[in-house]
Design a protein around this motif. Structure first.
Motif, PDB file in Angstrom:
ATOM      1  N   ALA A  68      44.633  35.221  30.207  1.00 13.78           N
ATOM      2  CA  ALA A  68      43.535  34.382  30.722  1.00 13.78           C
ATOM      3  C   ALA A  68      44.047  33.027  31.188  1.00 13.78           C
ATOM      4  O   ALA A  68      43.632  32.534  32.245  1.00 13.78           O
ATOM      5  N   ARG A  69      44.956  32.415  30.437  1.00 14.46           N
ATOM      6  CA  ARG A  69      45.512  31.127  30.861  1.00 14.46           C
ATOM      7  C   ARG A  69      46.251  31.263  32.188  1.00 14.46           C
ATOM      8  O   ARG A  69      46.169  30.381  33.050  1.00 14.46           O
ATOM      9  N   TYR A  70      46.972  32.354  32.341  1.00 16.49           N
ATOM     10  CA  TYR A  70      47.691  32.585  33.594  1.00 16.49           C
ATOM     11  C   TYR A  70      46.702  32.750  34.757  1.00 16.49           C
ATOM     12  O   TYR A  70      46.856  32.133  35.812  1.00 16.49           O
ATOM     13  N   VAL A  71      45.700  33.582  34.552  1.00 17.09           N
ATOM     14  CA  VAL A  71      44.736  33.872  35.617  1.00 17.09           C
ATOM     15  C   VAL A  71      43.988  32.603  36.031  1.00 17.09           C
ATOM     16  O   VAL A  71      43.793  32.354  37.222  1.00 17.09           O
ATOM     17  N   VAL A  72      43.594  31.793  35.063  1.00  8.84           N
ATOM     18  CA  VAL A  72      42.891  30.548  35.384  1.00  8.84           C
ATOM     19  C   VAL A  72      43.799  29.616  36.193  1.00  8.84           C
ATOM     20  O   VAL A  72      43.358  28.944  37.113  1.00  8.84           O
ATOM     21  N   GLY A  73      45.075  29.603  35.896  1.00  7.40           N
ATOM     22  CA  GLY A  73      46.021  28.749  36.604  1.00  7.40           C
ATOM     23  C   GLY A  73      46.452  29.275  37.959  1.00  7.40           C
ATOM     24  O   GLY A  73      47.057  28.556  38.753  1.00  7.40           O
ATOM     25  N   HIS A  74      46.172  30.534  38.242  1.00  4.30           N
ATOM     26  CA  HIS A  74      46.533  31.166  39.521  1.00  4.30           C
ATOM     27  C   HIS A  74      45.255  31.790  40.078  1.00  4.30           C
ATOM     28  O   HIS A  74      44.970  32.960  39.824  1.00  4.30           O
ATOM     29  N   GLU A  75      44.518  31.011  40.823  1.00  2.00           N
ATOM     30  CA  GLU A  75      43.175  31.413  41.248  1.00  2.00           C
ATOM     31  C   GLU A  75      43.129  32.829  41.797  1.00  2.00           C
ATOM     32  O   GLU A  75      43.811  33.158  42.759  1.00  2.00           O
ATOM     33  N   GLN A  76      42.327  33.629  41.125  1.00  6.81           N
ATOM     34  CA  GLN A  76      42.131  35.015  41.539  1.00  6.81           C
ATOM     35  C   GLN A  76      40.649  35.269  41.725  1.00  6.81           C
ATOM     36  O   GLN A  76      39.822  34.615  41.098  1.00  6.81           O
ATOM     37  N   ALA A  77      40.342  36.246  42.540  1.00  4.66           N
ATOM     38  CA  ALA A  77      38.955  36.612  42.790  1.00  4.66           C
ATOM     39  C   ALA A  77      38.513  37.687  41.797  1.00  4.66           C
ATOM     40  O   ALA A  77      37.773  38.603  42.128  1.00  4.66           O
ATOM     41  N   GLY A  78      39.005  37.585  40.570  1.00  2.00           N
ATOM     42  CA  GLY A  78      38.718  38.573  39.535  1.00  2.00           C
ATOM     43  C   GLY A  78      37.261  38.583  39.125  1.00  2.00           C
ATOM     44  O   GLY A  78      36.575  37.561  39.149  1.00  2.00           O
ATOM     45  N   LEU A  79      36.812  39.751  38.723  1.00  2.00           N
ATOM     46  CA  LEU A  79      35.423  39.957  38.315  1.00  2.00           C
ATOM     47  C   LEU A  79      35.333  40.574  36.925  1.00  2.00           C
ATOM     48  O   LEU A  79      34.355  41.233  36.598  1.00  2.00           O
ATOM     49  N   GLY A  80      36.357  40.409  36.118  1.00  2.00           N
ATOM     50  CA  GLY A  80      36.326  40.975  34.771  1.00  2.00           C
ATOM     51  C   GLY A  80      36.946  42.352  34.722  1.00  2.00           C
ATOM     52  O   GLY A  80      37.590  42.806  35.671  1.00  2.00           O
ATOM     53  N   SER A  81      36.721  43.020  33.601  1.00  2.00           N
ATOM     54  CA  SER A  81      37.358  44.304  33.361  1.00  2.00           C
ATOM     55  C   SER A  81      36.392  45.280  32.715  1.00  2.00           C
ATOM     56  O   SER A  81      35.686  44.907  31.774  1.00  2.00           O
ATOM     57  N   PRO A  82      36.376  46.527  33.187  1.00  2.00           N
ATOM     58  CA  PRO A  82      35.560  47.536  32.521  1.00  2.00           C
ATOM     59  C   PRO A  82      36.247  48.130  31.290  1.00  2.00           C
ATOM     60  O   PRO A  82      35.666  48.953  30.593  1.00  2.00           O
ATOM     61  N   GLY A  83      37.496  47.731  31.021  1.00  2.00           N
ATOM     62  CA  GLY A  83      38.142  48.236  29.812  1.00  2.00           C
ATOM     63  C   GLY A  83      39.641  48.400  29.955  1.00  2.00           C
ATOM     64  O   GLY A  83      40.244  47.989  30.945  1.00  2.00           O
ATOM     65  N   ILE A  84      40.219  48.989  28.919  1.00  2.00           N
ATOM     66  CA  ILE A  84      41.642  49.282  28.915  1.00  2.00           C
ATOM     67  C   ILE A  84      41.840  50.738  28.523  1.00  2.00           C
ATOM     68  O   ILE A  84      40.962  51.353  27.915  1.00  2.00           O
ATOM     69  N   ASP A  85      42.986  51.263  28.854  1.00  5.70           N
ATOM     70  CA  ASP A  85      43.357  52.632  28.491  1.00  5.70           C
ATOM     71  C   ASP A  85      44.657  52.602  27.703  1.00  5.70           C
ATOM     72  O   ASP A  85      45.477  51.707  27.872  1.00  5.70           O
TER      73      ASP A  85
END
Length: 148
Positions: A68-85
């Motif tokens: 999360a810290r990385y993503v916040v520092g590298h602006e992405q057009a992310g919309l969350g996650s439906p899960g992990i496998d």
């Protein structure tokens, strides 16, 4: 801003590191996973852990903090996650360890029902300070497509 179209299958990202403290391991265990081997040196010594180990769920939370810290520092057009496998805890994480988080994009797919978004899957590997893998999972992330 990073959009779906900017992602490349095979691209690897180093998300960062996290120092694991005894106080945090105990605090997390008391609150969320109060099993004796997460809370007591004596009880942990009787198990295959040998000493107090972080809860696997705590390892997940620390990993998410790094990502999360990385993503916040590298602006992405992310919309969350439906899960992990395929979440696997491979080795214990101990107080005093430093975990390192990296991910490799394994595929990406435009949405068939929502043309403004897509998804991608990342094989995430968490290693300790010795480079030994301690956790692995595949994350699924939703992301916006580049506006026309």
């Amino acid at each position: 801003m990073i959009y779906f179209e900017d992602l490349e299958v095979g691209a690897r990202t180093e998300f960062g590191s996290y120092e694991v403290t005894r106080e945090e391991v105990l605090e997390f265990a008391r609150k969320y996973d109060p099993q004796p081997f997460h809370l007591s040196d004596e009880e942990a010594a009787k198990t295959h852990f040998g000493r107090i180990a972080a809860s696997g769920w705590h390892s997940c939370a620390m990993t998410m903090a790094v990502i999360a810290r990385y993503v916040v520092g590298h602006e992405q057009a992310g919309l969350g996650s439906p899960g992990i496998d395929e979440l696997r805890w491979l080795k214990p994480v101990y107080p005093g360890d430093t975990i390192h988080v990296s991910g490799t994009i394994v595929d990406k797919t435009p949405s068939r029902s929502r043309p403004e978004i897509g998804s991608f899957r990342t094989e995430t590997v968490v290693t300790n300070q010795d480079g030994v893998p301690v956790m692995r999972f595949t994350s699924i992330v939703l992301i916006r497509r580049r506006p026309a």
